[in-house]
Design a protein around this motif. Structure first.
Motif, PDB file in Angstrom:
ATOM      1  N   GLU A   1      25.108  42.436  20.368  1.00 49.93           N
ATOM      2  CA  GLU A   1      25.533  42.274  21.757  1.00 49.93           C
ATOM      3  C   GLU A   1      25.536  40.802  22.135  1.00 49.93           C
ATOM      4  N   ILE A   2      26.623  40.373  22.747  1.00 52.12           N
ATOM      5  CA  ILE A   2      26.729  38.993  23.216  1.00 52.12           C
ATOM      6  C   ILE A   2      27.155  39.041  24.680  1.00 52.12           C
ATOM      7  N   VAL A   3      26.541  38.206  25.499  1.00 47.33           N
ATOM      8  CA  VAL A   3      26.962  38.148  26.905  1.00 47.33           C
ATOM      9  C   VAL A   3      28.110  37.148  26.993  1.00 47.33           C
ATOM     10  N   LEU A   4      29.126  37.545  27.765  1.00 48.76           N
ATOM     11  CA  LEU A   4      30.355  36.749  27.861  1.00 48.76           C
ATOM     12  C   LEU A   4      30.074  35.270  28.144  1.00 48.76           C
ATOM     13  N   SER A   5      29.182  35.018  29.098  1.00 46.21           N
ATOM     14  CA  SER A   5      28.941  33.622  29.487  1.00 46.21           C
ATOM     15  C   SER A   5      28.300  32.820  28.348  1.00 46.21           C
ATOM     16  N   ASP A   6      27.601  33.512  27.425  1.00 48.67           N
ATOM     17  CA  ASP A   6      27.011  32.806  26.279  1.00 48.67           C
ATOM     18  C   ASP A   6      28.068  32.288  25.315  1.00 48.67           C
ATOM     19  N   LEU A   7      29.286  32.815  25.435  1.00 51.19           N
ATOM     20  CA  LEU A   7      30.377  32.317  24.589  1.00 51.19           C
ATOM     21  C   LEU A   7      31.123  31.172  25.275  1.00 51.19           C
TER      22      LEU A   7
ATOM     23  N   ALA B   1      35.992  33.271  20.257  1.00 47.70           N
ATOM     24  CA  ALA B   1      34.652  32.679  20.181  1.00 47.70           C
ATOM     25  C   ALA B   1      33.721  33.554  19.331  1.00 47.70           C
ATOM     26  N   ALA B   2      33.832  34.875  19.518  1.00 43.11           N
ATOM     27  CA  ALA B   2      32.981  35.784  18.739  1.00 43.11           C
ATOM     28  C   ALA B   2      33.347  35.724  17.260  1.00 43.11           C
ATOM     29  N   MET B   3      34.624  35.601  16.960  1.00 45.55           N
ATOM     30  CA  MET B   3      35.053  35.503  15.559  1.00 45.55           C
ATOM     31  C   MET B   3      34.574  34.190  14.931  1.00 45.55           C
ATOM     32  N   ASP B   4      34.666  33.120  15.699  1.00 51.33           N
ATOM     33  CA  ASP B   4      34.183  31.824  15.191  1.00 51.33           C
ATOM     34  C   ASP B   4      32.701  31.922  14.824  1.00 51.33           C
ATOM     35  N   GLU B   5      31.947  32.607  15.691  1.00 49.35           N
ATOM     36  CA  GLU B   5      30.515  32.722  15.470  1.00 49.35           C
ATOM     37  C   GLU B   5      30.213  33.604  14.248  1.00 49.35           C
ATOM     38  N   ASP B   6      31.037  34.638  14.072  1.00 53.07           N
ATOM     39  CA  ASP B   6      30.776  35.620  13.014  1.00 53.07           C
ATOM     40  C   ASP B   6      31.288  35.149  11.646  1.00 53.07           C
ATOM     41  N   GLY B   7      32.239  34.267  11.660  1.00 54.10           N
ATOM     42  CA  GLY B   7      32.791  33.758  10.399  1.00 54.10           C
ATOM     43  C   GLY B   7      34.164  34.302  10.098  1.00 54.10           C
TER      44      GLY B   7
ATOM     45  N   ARG C   1      47.833  35.931  22.562  1.00 55.28           N
ATOM     46  CA  ARG C   1      46.936  34.862  23.029  1.00 55.28           C
ATOM     47  C   ARG C   1      45.818  34.623  22.013  1.00 55.28           C
ATOM     48  N   LEU C   2      45.357  35.698  21.395  1.00 55.17           N
ATOM     49  CA  LEU C   2      44.320  35.559  20.367  1.00 55.17           C
ATOM     50  C   LEU C   2      44.877  34.775  19.171  1.00 55.17           C
ATOM     51  N   ALA C   3      46.077  35.147  18.710  1.00 56.21           N
ATOM     52  CA  ALA C   3      46.676  34.460  17.563  1.00 56.21           C
ATOM     53  C   ALA C   3      46.876  32.976  17.872  1.00 56.21           C
TER      54      ALA C   3
ATOM     55  N   PHE D   1      38.767  42.077  11.106  1.00 57.01           N
ATOM     56  CA  PHE D   1      38.347  42.307  12.487  1.00 57.01           C
ATOM     57  C   PHE D   1      39.311  43.287  13.141  1.00 57.01           C
ATOM     58  N   VAL D   2      38.767  44.215  13.923  1.00 55.44           N
ATOM     59  CA  VAL D   2      39.621  45.073  14.747  1.00 55.44           C
ATOM     60  C   VAL D   2      39.168  44.910  16.195  1.00 55.44           C
ATOM     61  N   CYS D   3      40.106  44.537  17.063  1.00 55.14           N
ATOM     62  CA  CYS D   3      39.784  44.355  18.479  1.00 55.14           C
ATOM     63  C   CYS D   3      40.156  45.630  19.222  1.00 55.14           C
TER      64      CYS D   3
END
Lengths: 256, 314
Positions: free
Chosen positions: A202-208, A102-108, A130-132, A4-6
Motif C-alpha cells: 500500500e502506498i499513499v498517493l501523496s507519498d509518490l 511513480a509506483a512503477m519507478d519505485e518497483d523497478g 498519458r502513462l506511456a 504490470f497491469v493497471c
C-alpha cells in the motif's frame, strides 16, 4: 519477464446510477467490480507469464474499498499488487498516470504494461496514453490481438469502419486492450483462497509526490440521461405497421 | 464588453475527398469562434466552398500527412506544432476511433486535459457535457488547462451553416517521428462499410437473429437506410456478429438520429450504448420486452416478417 497491469475499481455497469446533489453520485448501494476492459488485460498478462515465466504485478489507484478488486485480480493469477490509495475516485487521468508511473519507478523496470482501453465510469480513454508518455514508451489502444517475439511486440487495433491496423513496436510499451483479445478466466475456489495470502503493497498517493490539487478537470454537474416514457406501439397487419412506421419517421420525426 | 473570441482549431476528417458529415457537426460546436480548419491534405482548396459554408475562417492544408500508414505519434506531434504556429486556444475533433486516439496522444504530449466524446461544448467557458458511467449520466466538466482539447460525439451536434471567409493557407511542420512504432498492415476486410459510431442511422440485431447469416437481413435494410448494422452483446457472445459492431458496454456508444433495435430485449448495458439516439424504434416478438418501455416507437412482431417488409417499403 515482468508485466504490470493497471486496473480500476469501478461501479458495476449493471447497476443504475443514483445522482446525489448537483455533481456527485450515491455509491452506498452500488456494487463495484474490476473495470470490464481490465479483465482482458489481466488475462493476457497472466497467460503470457504462464507461458514465458516471470511475474505479473497489478497496480490499482483507488480508495480503500478497491481492495476487493485487487483480491479479484490476484485470484486470476496475478503474483502481487500495489495499491495506491486515494480519498476519492478522482477524475484527472493525468494524475492517475503520474501516480502509476511513480509506483512503477519505485518497483523497478517492467517489460510490458497492460491496461484496459478505458474505464466504464469516467470514459476518458486517455490513461494509457498519458502513462506511456510519462514513461517515454510507445502506446497502442483498443487492441484485440497481441503477439510477442523477443522484445518486438505486434498488436492489432481497431481504426473504425470495422477495419484494423497491425502495429509493431519495441517493449517496454503500453497496450490498452479490448474485448475479443481473450476470454478472461473465472478463478477457482483454491485460487481465491491463495489470493488472500498474496502481497498487497500500500502506498499513499501523496507519498509518490502527487498533489490532488493539481488536477485540471472539475465536475460541475451530473444528471441522468433522460429516459423515454414508453413506446407508441404501431397496430394492424405487418404491412400496416411498417407503412405507418415509415410515414412517422419521414413526416413526424423527419429522420428518414 | 465584447465576448472573447477563441482561436479554435478543428481537425477535419476526409472521406472520398470530401469533408465527413461528422466534421461539419464539430465545426458547428466551434461556432462563434475564429475557426482554423486543420485539413490533413497537401491541397485542401477543393474543400474551400464547403468549409467556408460551415463557418471556417482559415483553411489550413497540412502538408505531408496523406499516407494512411503515418505514425499516430508523428501526426500528433505535427498537430502540436500547428497549435503553436497559429496560437490556438482550443482544438476540437471527432470522437471516432482515429480522433479519440490522436487527441489522447496530443493531450499526453502537452499534459493538457482532454474532454472526450462530448455532446455539448462551451469553448469560452472551457466546459463540455459528456457521457459518464457508461452512458447512464451526463457530466458537465470544466477544465483549467491552457489549450482546451475536446472530441465531439459523432451526430451529437447537428451541423448548421454559418458562412465565413475560408481563407486558404498551408502548414508544413518540422515535427519528427519518435520512431517508436510502425503500422505494418491495414486490414480492411469489411471495407466500404459505414462506420458504426459515425452512421446517421443504425439497425441492430439481438440474440433473436439466431444465426450470423440472418444478419444479412439487417445489412440489406441498412443499405436502404444509408446506415450501419450493430449488434447486442448477446448476439456478439453467441458468435452471430463481430465484436467491432457491439453496441453498449464493452462495445460502442452510438448516437444516430434513428436507432432500430431488432429482437433486442433492452438490457441496461445495451441502452447505455444508444440512449442518446434521437429516435429509437424497437421490433420484438415479446410485447413485455423491457425495451418497449424505454423507446419511442414499437412493433410487436416477428423480426423475420417485419424487417424484410420494412426494407421493401424504404
Amino acid at each position: 519477464m515482468k508485466i504490470f497491469v493497471c486496473v480500476k475499481h469501478v461501479p458495476d455497469t449493471a447497476n443504475n446510477i443514483t445522482v446525489a446533489g448537483e455533481d456527485a453520485y450515491d455509491d452506498s448501494d452500488v456494487k463495484f467490480i474490476i473495470n470490464p476492459y481490465d479483465e482482458y488485460a489481466l488475462e493476457e498478462a497472466v497467460s503470457i507469464v504462464e507461458e514465458k515465466g516471470g511475474e505479473v504485478v497489478v497496480i490499482v489507484v483507488g480508495k480503500d474499498a478497491a481492495s476487493t478488486t485487487i483480491r479479484s485480480a490476484l485470484a486470476m493469477g496475478v503474483d502481487r499488487a500495489i495499491h495506491i490509495k486515494t480519498d476519492s475516485q478522482f477524475l484527472d487521468s493525468s494524475l492517475t498516470a503520474k501516480a502509476l508511473k511513480a509506483a512503477m519507478d519505485e518497483d523497478g523496470f517492467g517489460d510490458l504494461i497492460f491496461t484496459g482501453k478505458g474505464s466504464v465510469d469516467t470514459e476518458g480513454f486517455q490513461t494509457p496514453y498519458r502513462l506511456a508518455h510519462a514513461l517515454g514508451v510507445p502506446v497502442v489502444n483498443d487492441v484485440s490481438d497481441v503477439s510477442l517475439e523477443d522484445d518486438r511486440v505486434r498488436v492489432t487495433s481497431e481504426i473504425g469502419c470495422g477495419a484494423k491496423q497491425v502495429v509493431e513496436m519495441n517493449s517496454p510499451c503500453v497496450i490498452g486492450v479490448t474485448k475479443g483479445l481473450n476470454e478472461p478466466r473465472y478463478p477457482k475456489v483454491m485460487q481465491v483462497m491463495k489470493a488472500k495470502k498474496k502481497e498487497i503493497k500500500e502506498i499513499v498517493l501523496s507519498d509518490l509526490g502527487i498533489d490532488v490539487d493539481e488536477g485540471k478537470i472539475f465536475m460541475e454537474k451530473l444528471v441522468l440521461v433522460p429516459e423515454r416514457s414508453g413506446a407508441k406501439l404501431l397496430e394492424g397487419s405487418v404491412d400496416d405497421q411498417v407503412t405507418e412506421l415509415v410515414r412517422v419517421l419521414k413526416e413526424d420525426e423527419k429522420v428518414l | 464588453m465584447a465576448q472573447t473570441v477563441n482561436r479554435t482549431g478543428v481537425l477535419i476528417e476526409i472521406e472520398n475527398h470530401q469533408v465527413k458529415e461528422t466534421s461539419l457537426g464539430v465545426l458547428t460546436a466551434a461556432a462563434g469562434q475564429e475557426i482554423y480548419a486543420l485539413v490533413p491534405l497537401d491541397d485542401a482548396s477543393g474543400l474551400k466552398e464547403k468549409l467556408a459554408e460551415y463557418g471556417v475562417d482559415h483553411i489550413v492544408s497540412i502538408k505531408g500527412v496523406e499516407d494512411d500508414k503515418i505514425s499516430p505519434d508523428l501526426l500528433a506531434r505535427i498537430l502540436v506544432t500547428a497549435v503553436k504556429e497559429y496560437g490556438l486556444d482550443a482544438l476540437l475533433g471527432t470522437a471516432g476511433a482515429a480522433g479519440k486516439d490522436l487527441f489522447a496522444r496530443i493531450g499526453a504530449i502537452l499534459d493538457e486535459p482532454l474532454l472526450s466524446d462530448c455532446v455539448q461544448v462551451d469553448i469560452p467557458g472551457k466546459k463540455a457535457v459528456k457521457s459518464h458511467f457508461s452512458g447512464k449520466t451526463f457530466a458537465t466538466l470544466r477544465v483549467t488547462g491552457i489549450l482546451f482539447l475536446c472530441t465531439v460525439r459523432p451526430n451529437a451536434i447537428e451541423a448548421v451553416t454559418a458562412p465565413a471567409e475560408g481563407q486558404l493557407m498551408t502548414f508544413e511542420s518540422d515535427a519528427q517521428d519518435p520512431g517508436w512504432m510502425k503500422i505494418v498492415e491495414l486490414k480492411k476486410e469489411s471495407g466500404g462499410k459505414r462506420d458504426l459510431i459515425e452512421a446517421p442511422i443504425v439497425i441492430s440485431g439481438g440474440r433473436a437473429l439466431k444465426t450470423a447469416r440472418n444478419f444479412e437481413m439487417l445489412d440489406a435494410c441498412a443499405d436502404k437506410l444509408g446506415g450501419a448494422v450493430g449488434a447486442s452483446r448477446a448476439a456478439v457472445d453467441a458468435g452471430y456478429a463481430p465484436h467491432t459492431i457491439q453496441v453498449g458496454q464493452t462495445g460502442k456508444t452510438v448516437s444516430p438520429r434513428l436507432y432500430i433495435a431488432c429482437g433486442i430485449s433492452g438490457a441496461v448495458q445495451h441502452f447505455a450504448g444508444m440512449k442518446t439516439s434521437k429516435v429509437i424504434v424497437a421490433i420484438n416478438e415479446d410485447k413485455d420486452a423491457p425495451i418497449f418501455s424505454k423507446c419511442d416507437y414499437g412493433i410487436v412482431g416477428n423480426i423475420f416478417d417485419v424487417v424484410p417488409a420494412l426494407t421493401q417499403k424504404l
